[in-house]
Motif scaffolding. Sequence first.
Motif, PDB file in Angstrom:
ATOM      1  N   ASN A 538       0.832  -1.205   0.000  1.00 40.41           N
ATOM      2  CA  ASN A 538       0.000   0.000   0.000  1.00 40.41           C
ATOM      3  C   ASN A 538       0.870   1.260   0.000  1.00 40.41           C
ATOM      4  N   ALA A 539       1.956   1.231   0.775  1.00 38.74           N
ATOM      5  CA  ALA A 539       2.828   2.401   0.840  1.00 38.74           C
ATOM      6  C   ALA A 539       3.417   2.706  -0.530  1.00 38.74           C
ATOM      7  N   ILE A 540       3.866   1.657  -1.243  1.00 40.37           N
ATOM      8  CA  ILE A 540       4.422   1.855  -2.598  1.00 40.37           C
ATOM      9  C   ILE A 540       3.340   2.420  -3.530  1.00 40.37           C
ATOM     10  N   LYS A 541       2.125   1.871  -3.400  1.00 39.98           N
ATOM     11  CA  LYS A 541       1.044   2.256  -4.298  1.00 39.98           C
ATOM     12  C   LYS A 541       0.704   3.743  -4.168  1.00 39.98           C
ATOM     13  N   PHE A 542       0.728   4.285  -2.941  1.00 45.20           N
ATOM     14  CA  PHE A 542       0.285   5.662  -2.725  1.00 45.20           C
ATOM     15  C   PHE A 542       1.448   6.651  -2.566  1.00 45.20           C
ATOM     16  N   THR A 543       2.681   6.217  -2.868  1.00 42.34           N
ATOM     17  CA  THR A 543       3.845   7.101  -2.775  1.00 42.34           C
ATOM     18  C   THR A 543       4.293   7.491  -4.179  1.00 42.34           C
ATOM     19  N   ASP A 544       4.565   8.794  -4.364  1.00 46.31           N
ATOM     20  CA  ASP A 544       5.006   9.293  -5.665  1.00 46.31           C
ATOM     21  C   ASP A 544       6.444   8.853  -5.951  1.00 46.31           C
ATOM     22  N   ASN A 545       6.872   9.072  -7.205  1.00 45.01           N
ATOM     23  CA  ASN A 545       8.254   8.776  -7.598  1.00 45.01           C
ATOM     24  C   ASN A 545       9.236   9.545  -6.717  1.00 45.01           C
ATOM     25  N   LYS A 546      10.361   8.908  -6.413  1.00 44.22           N
ATOM     26  CA  LYS A 546      11.442   9.470  -5.600  1.00 44.22           C
ATOM     27  C   LYS A 546      11.022   9.703  -4.148  1.00 44.22           C
ATOM     28  N   GLY A 547       9.987   9.028  -3.702  1.00 44.21           N
ATOM     29  CA  GLY A 547       9.602   9.091  -2.297  1.00 44.21           C
ATOM     30  C   GLY A 547      10.393   8.083  -1.483  1.00 44.21           C
ATOM     31  N   ASN A 548      10.004   7.926  -0.201  1.00 46.00           N
ATOM     32  CA  ASN A 548      10.679   6.921   0.619  1.00 46.00           C
ATOM     33  C   ASN A 548       9.681   6.265   1.564  1.00 46.00           C
ATOM     34  N   ILE A 549      10.023   5.026   1.942  1.00 50.64           N
ATOM     35  CA  ILE A 549       9.210   4.225   2.858  1.00 50.64           C
ATOM     36  C   ILE A 549      10.128   3.734   3.968  1.00 50.64           C
ATOM     37  N   LYS A 550       9.657   3.842   5.204  1.00 48.30           N
ATOM     38  CA  LYS A 550      10.506   3.496   6.354  1.00 48.30           C
ATOM     39  C   LYS A 550       9.795   2.467   7.231  1.00 48.30           C
ATOM     40  N   LEU A 551      10.515   1.372   7.532  1.00 45.99           N
ATOM     41  CA  LEU A 551      10.068   0.367   8.502  1.00 45.99           C
ATOM     42  C   LEU A 551      10.856   0.578   9.780  1.00 45.99           C
ATOM     43  N   SER A 552      10.163   0.783  10.903  1.00 50.75           N
ATOM     44  CA  SER A 552      10.855   1.049  12.166  1.00 50.75           C
ATOM     45  C   SER A 552      10.147   0.343  13.306  1.00 50.75           C
ATOM     46  N   THR A 553      10.879   0.199  14.428  1.00 50.82           N
ATOM     47  CA  THR A 553      10.320  -0.411  15.646  1.00 50.82           C
ATOM     48  C   THR A 553      10.758   0.399  16.854  1.00 50.82           C
ATOM     49  N   LYS A 554       9.929   0.344  17.889  1.00 49.86           N
ATOM     50  CA  LYS A 554      10.313   0.946  19.167  1.00 49.86           C
ATOM     51  C   LYS A 554       9.649   0.171  20.296  1.00 49.86           C
ATOM     52  N   ILE A 555      10.314   0.150  21.466  1.00 50.65           N
ATOM     53  CA  ILE A 555       9.834  -0.633  22.608  1.00 50.65           C
ATOM     54  C   ILE A 555       8.962   0.260  23.486  1.00 50.65           C
ATOM     55  N   GLU A 556       7.789  -0.254  23.846  1.00 45.94           N
ATOM     56  CA  GLU A 556       6.897   0.408  24.794  1.00 45.94           C
ATOM     57  C   GLU A 556       6.447  -0.617  25.820  1.00 45.94           C
ATOM     58  N   GLY A 557       7.053  -0.572  27.007  1.00 53.43           N
ATOM     59  CA  GLY A 557       6.720  -1.553  28.046  1.00 53.43           C
ATOM     60  C   GLY A 557       7.150  -2.944  27.627  1.00 53.43           C
ATOM     61  N   ASN A 558       6.228  -3.887  27.676  1.00 56.39           N
ATOM     62  CA  ASN A 558       6.503  -5.270  27.287  1.00 56.39           C
ATOM     63  C   ASN A 558       6.122  -5.546  25.833  1.00 56.39           C
ATOM     64  N   SER A 559       5.943  -4.480  25.057  1.00 60.06           N
ATOM     65  CA  SER A 559       5.552  -4.629  23.657  1.00 60.06           C
ATOM     66  C   SER A 559       6.533  -3.894  22.765  1.00 60.06           C
ATOM     67  N   ILE A 560       6.510  -4.263  21.503  1.00 66.32           N
ATOM     68  CA  ILE A 560       7.285  -3.553  20.490  1.00 66.32           C
ATOM     69  C   ILE A 560       6.302  -3.017  19.468  1.00 66.32           C
ATOM     70  N   VAL A 561       6.443  -1.758  19.094  1.00 64.34           N
ATOM     71  CA  VAL A 561       5.554  -1.106  18.139  1.00 64.34           C
ATOM     72  C   VAL A 561       6.235  -1.109  16.774  1.00 64.34           C
ATOM     73  N   VAL A 562       5.577  -1.727  15.799  1.00 67.43           N
ATOM     74  CA  VAL A 562       6.095  -1.813  14.428  1.00 67.43           C
ATOM     75  C   VAL A 562       5.335  -0.797  13.574  1.00 67.43           C
ATOM     76  N   SER A 563       6.058   0.032  12.815  1.00 70.55           N
ATOM     77  CA  SER A 563       5.394   1.049  12.000  1.00 70.55           C
ATOM     78  C   SER A 563       5.957   1.055  10.584  1.00 70.55           C
ATOM     79  N   VAL A 564       5.079   1.365   9.625  1.00 72.16           N
ATOM     80  CA  VAL A 564       5.455   1.530   8.210  1.00 72.16           C
ATOM     81  C   VAL A 564       5.018   2.933   7.802  1.00 72.16           C
ATOM     82  N   THR A 565       5.988   3.790   7.469  1.00 76.69           N
ATOM     83  CA  THR A 565       5.728   5.202   7.174  1.00 76.69           C
ATOM     84  C   THR A 565       6.081   5.486   5.712  1.00 76.69           C
ATOM     85  N   ASP A 566       5.195   6.241   5.027  1.00 77.60           N
ATOM     86  CA  ASP A 566       5.471   6.607   3.635  1.00 77.60           C
ATOM     87  C   ASP A 566       5.334   8.108   3.462  1.00 77.60           C
TER      88      ASP A 566
END
Length: 638
Positions: A538-566
Amino acid sequence: MRGFIILLSLLLIFKLSIAQPGQRSHIAGGKASSSHADIDNLNNVAYDIFLSEPDSARKIAENALLLSQKSNYSLGMGRSFYNIGLIYWSQSYYTISLFYLNSATNYLSLSHPMELSDCFNALGRTYADLGNYKQALVELNRSLSLAGNDTTRIAEVHSQRSYVYFAEKNYDKAIVTAQYALKLNLSVDATGNVAVLYARLGGIYRCKKNYRAALDYDDVAYDLSKKTFNKRLRAKMYVEYALINNELHKYDLAISYAKKGASLADSIGVVDAEAGAYNAMVKSYELKNDLQGALAYQKKYTAMNDSISASARLKTVKLIQNYYALNSKLEGIKLMEANDIENKAKIKAQTRLILILSVSLLVLISLLFVTFYLYKQKKILSSKLGIQHNALLDQKQLIEIQTADLQSVNGLKDKLLAVIGHDLRTPVANMSNIVEMFNDGYLNESEVGDLMKEIAPIIKGAELTLSNLTEWAGSQIKGRNVNSTNVDIFLLGVEMEQTFTHHLQLKNIEFVNQAYAGQSVLADENHIKVILRNLVSNAIKFTDNKGNIKLSTKIEGNSIVVSVTDTGKGMNRSEIEKLFSINTHFSHSGTSGERGTGIGLLLCKELVELNGGKLSVKSVVGKGSTFYFNLPLMGAYA
């Protein structure tokens, strides 16, 4: 004097109470007679339309069955079961058909031999379709013994016998029986049955390798199919012509007939004839040593079989639901009738007892207390009946709610199938056009290679659509199991980058993997792959040419938050609110015109929740979107 007047009044009430049952029987008899005629009309309508509108016919027959059960009308129940059995046979649900047809024989007595003959004839054809030819002949013999002098029914029995002998490869006996059935049908001017028998004789002679005789019979069957407007038979005759010409080594003519059959079968929705046409073309191209042509139609044949199997699975689920719903209604009617009889018996007994006690009141005033007690009992019983009535109303309301829910889900299913069918038709049509143009010499290998690179993203999108549909359909039919293991998000990000390398290069998009390496979550790896695959796509589909997509994680308590940003087009609040609703989900076109079904995010939401997390989104119009979800860390890291 007052005592005499009271006694006279009580005797008059008692006399009326005795006279009423006879009057009620007379009235009830009139209603039952009218109800029987209505039931017979319903069954006649169901039988007349079951070949053209099987679903509507089944609803009508089920309604007739319920009315017959209520009025204890045996003939109506037998005909209703027979019609339902015929309907399921016409839809190729042979096992369910046998259940209803055998149920019909329990209600159709020898006093109605023609209806019973029809039922045994249908049983014989169904057993033949299931490959139980011995039992099929037993049932057909029963049908013939009941048919009497009815030429139409006798012809039908012999027609079905010829079908059994043909299936058993007893061709000589099949020919004799079919010709006798043909003679009988000609005597009663049953043109439709005559056409089918000519086609059957053509098929028998083809199997005997007497192709001249086969073509003669097939030509008559083809002409009659046009006369009777039987497009289904005409499509099958085209396939029959293709099979004979393959045997005669006239492969180009065979291909021409097979294409006509496939086109006609597709226009009227006869999938088995269309599949047979494709299979005939595969054989023609193989015999011509045209392996590319054979491979092209083998793919169509395989796709057609896959479509038939998928449709059969969905219909089987619906069939089972219909069966249990009907059975539940029948059981409910039986229970209500039993309760009604019991309650009426109690009320009648108590009413008589009250009258007797009232007459005895003049002799023994002490029985007044007993009469009062019985009166209280009657009130209690009436209260119980009121409670039962309210319970029935509540049950009716629940059924209406469930019906609305089922209609909503069915509407979503229809919408998804329509959109998916449209999205899949484009890549398949493109591939088919490229193959045909290559075969006809309009394209060379280099041009085909260039075209294949251009449509590769469309094919990849179709593959993701099919994957999502398979995952979602599996969850709706069988439910899901979660196999939690140690999952490294960073490694999955590397896999996602490799998977979508071509898509990223086409739009010159940079993929940044900022997930913590070595930090693992407790989740089902296959589920997380499906989630990330959909979010990155979906991120590729809605991102224009020369854009960027980032996969990141961060720890919150006993969980890890996974995010995909475009850095794509983003969404407004109204669009975000519609994303995860099964009734309001939607899909926009991508920056390069990419299409989607909207099922991907629904699937992601379901899989995240199955693994103990929650899927959320943040988005700004024109700046991009972030989809994020939380998962539990492995015990050691937590």
